[in-house]
Scaffold this active site. Structure first.
Site, mmCIF file in Angstrom:
data_model
loop_
_atom_site.group_PDB
_atom_site.id
_atom_site.type_symbol
_atom_site.label_atom_id
_atom_site.label_comp_id
_atom_site.label_asym_id
_atom_site.label_seq_id
_atom_site.Cartn_x
_atom_site.Cartn_y
_atom_site.Cartn_z
ATOM 1 N N LYS A 1 -24.056 -10.710 -0.751
ATOM 2 C CA LYS A 1 -22.653 -10.578 -1.163
ATOM 3 C C LYS A 1 -21.859 -9.837 -0.089
ATOM 4 O O LYS A 1 -20.747 -10.235 0.264
ATOM 5 C CB LYS A 1 -22.552 -9.780 -2.470
ATOM 6 C CG LYS A 1 -22.849 -10.588 -3.710
ATOM 7 C CD LYS A 1 -22.957 -9.699 -4.936
ATOM 8 C CE LYS A 1 -23.441 -10.486 -6.138
ATOM 9 N NZ LYS A 1 -23.807 -9.667 -7.280
ATOM 10 N N GLN B 1 -24.028 -3.954 -9.796
ATOM 11 C CA GLN B 1 -25.098 -4.951 -9.927
ATOM 12 C C GLN B 1 -25.942 -4.668 -11.169
ATOM 13 O O GLN B 1 -26.358 -3.538 -11.409
ATOM 14 C CB GLN B 1 -25.965 -4.930 -8.657
ATOM 15 C CG GLN B 1 -27.035 -6.006 -8.603
ATOM 16 C CD GLN B 1 -26.487 -7.427 -8.522
ATOM 17 O OE1 GLN B 1 -25.435 -7.666 -7.952
ATOM 18 N NE2 GLN B 1 -27.190 -8.366 -9.112
ATOM 19 N N ASP C 1 -16.310 -9.098 -11.650
ATOM 20 C CA ASP C 1 -17.362 -9.784 -12.405
ATOM 21 C C ASP C 1 -16.791 -10.435 -13.671
ATOM 22 O O ASP C 1 -17.461 -11.277 -14.283
ATOM 23 C CB ASP C 1 -18.438 -8.783 -12.849
ATOM 24 C CG ASP C 1 -19.631 -8.748 -11.904
ATOM 25 O OD1 ASP C 1 -19.972 -9.798 -11.352
ATOM 26 O OD2 ASP C 1 -20.207 -7.659 -11.753
HETATM 27 N N1 GUN Z 1 -26.902 -9.696 -12.051
HETATM 28 C C1 GUN Z 1 -27.136 -11.033 -12.151
HETATM 29 N N2 GUN Z 1 -25.990 -11.729 -12.051
HETATM 30 C C2 GUN Z 1 -25.008 -10.820 -11.880
HETATM 31 C C3 GUN Z 1 -23.599 -10.934 -11.707
HETATM 32 O O1 GUN Z 1 -22.999 -12.023 -11.697
HETATM 33 N N3 GUN Z 1 -22.937 -9.759 -11.558
HETATM 34 C C4 GUN Z 1 -23.561 -8.559 -11.583
HETATM 35 N N4 GUN Z 1 -22.816 -7.467 -11.441
HETATM 36 N N5 GUN Z 1 -24.856 -8.418 -11.728
HETATM 37 C C5 GUN Z 1 -25.579 -9.552 -11.880
#
Ligand code: GUN
Length: 296
Positions: free
Chosen positions: A55, A99, A122
């Site tokens: 990311k 995350q 998110d």
């Molecule tokens: N863990 C798995 N998918 C995601 C996501 O789309 N966002 C976040 N913050 N954590 C995740």
């Protein structure tokens, strides 16, 4: 029957990332703004580390500012809430991503609700969830939005009125996916592990979204001939000679003989998630400053 057409998520994601990069350059030239994305990683879950690293790299490549906050696995909820409060108050930060999953001493929902909704790239904050379901201007969760873009690409105008089945009911994928497909005028069923005769329900779908997190659970005979299949799963399984490989939630080789179009794993939904995160960061940066939003 011919093999299913492959839906190329890598190519679609590259196009979206290029659009974000162009819009970010225009924003910088016109207003001197470089959208900032803060990713917060708590602990050392290997999959989360890989996600956050990719990311951050994609953020930099698109001309956005990526910052990563790494906290130890022993971080308390209060400490994490302090970091979130700092990021909420930092004007250089347009998007905040904590995350998931978080270590067990931390209540993830409390953390999600502490993120300022305008920075919630998110799309997990209840304000954004409510706006998504009520048709307002939400920040939309990245993985289901990426799936929607791929479904649009595959089905075109036929998406409206399509019989869609989402297998999985998570807050991250299944539920927001259902809201997005309703918004596209699909007839939506959300199926899950307790659904009676899951294969028969899946077989109703002209658009099948598999988001269960179980390797190759959706078999070829769960698929209606000619259906579009979007596979959200990314599962690492053991392979020959002590190696491992990535598989989706769909048994790809079987499904490909029945479906009309299918996303591969890797190279399907995965790259779209990150591209959509960049898009959300750019949108958040524009909305916070009341600037015109690029059409992305
Ligand atoms: N863990 C798995 N998918 C995601 C996501 O789309 N966002 C976040 N913050 N954590 C995740």
């Amino acid at each position: 029957m011919a093999e299913a057409r492959l839906i190329d998520g890598k190519a679609a994601a590259a196009r979206l990332r290029a659009g974000v990069a162009t819009a970010a350059a225009a924003l910088k030239a016109a207003h001197g703004v470089a959208p900032g994305l803060a990713a917060v990683l708590v602990g050392d879950d290997p999959a989360s580390q890989v996600y956050v690293k990719s990311k951050t790299k994609a953020t930099d490549d698109a001309g956005l500012k990526g910052l990563t906050h790494r906290l130890s696995a022993a971080t308390s909820e209060a400490e994490l809430l302090r970091v979130v409060a700092q990021l909420n108050a930092d004007d250089a930060v347009d998007g905040i991503l904590v995350q998931l999953p978080l270590p067990k001493q931390i209540d993830a929902q409390r953390v999600i609700e502490a993120i300022h909704p305008a920075k919630d790239v998110d799309g997990f904050h209840p304000e954004n969830v409510g706006r998504l379901w009520s048709g307002g201007r939400a920040l939309v969760p990245c993985t289901p939005y990426g799936c929607l873009l791929l479904a649009r690409e595959s089905l075109g105008p036929k998406l409206a009125g399509t019989e869609a089945v989402v297998v999985g009911r998570s807050n991250i994928v299944g539920k927001p996916m259902a809201a997005l497909l309703l918004g596209e005028h699909c007839t939506v069923t959300v199926a899950h592990s307790r659904t009676r005769d899951l294969p028969a329900v899946a077989r109703r779908a002209d658009l099948l979204i598999a988001a269960v997190g179980r390797p190759e659970m959706v078999r070829g005979d769960w698929i209606k001939p000619g259906a579009t299949v979007i596979d959200v799963g990314i599962n690492r399984i053991a392979a020959a000679e002590g190696k491992s490989r990535l598989v989706g939630d769909v048994a790809f080789a079987e499904a490909r003989q029945i479906a009309g179009a299918i996303t591969p794993v890797p190279g399907g939904v995965g790259p779209m998630t990150i591209a959509c995160l960049l898009r959300n960061t750019l949108l958040a940066a524009c909305r916070r400053r009341r600037l015109a939003e690029p059409a992305l």
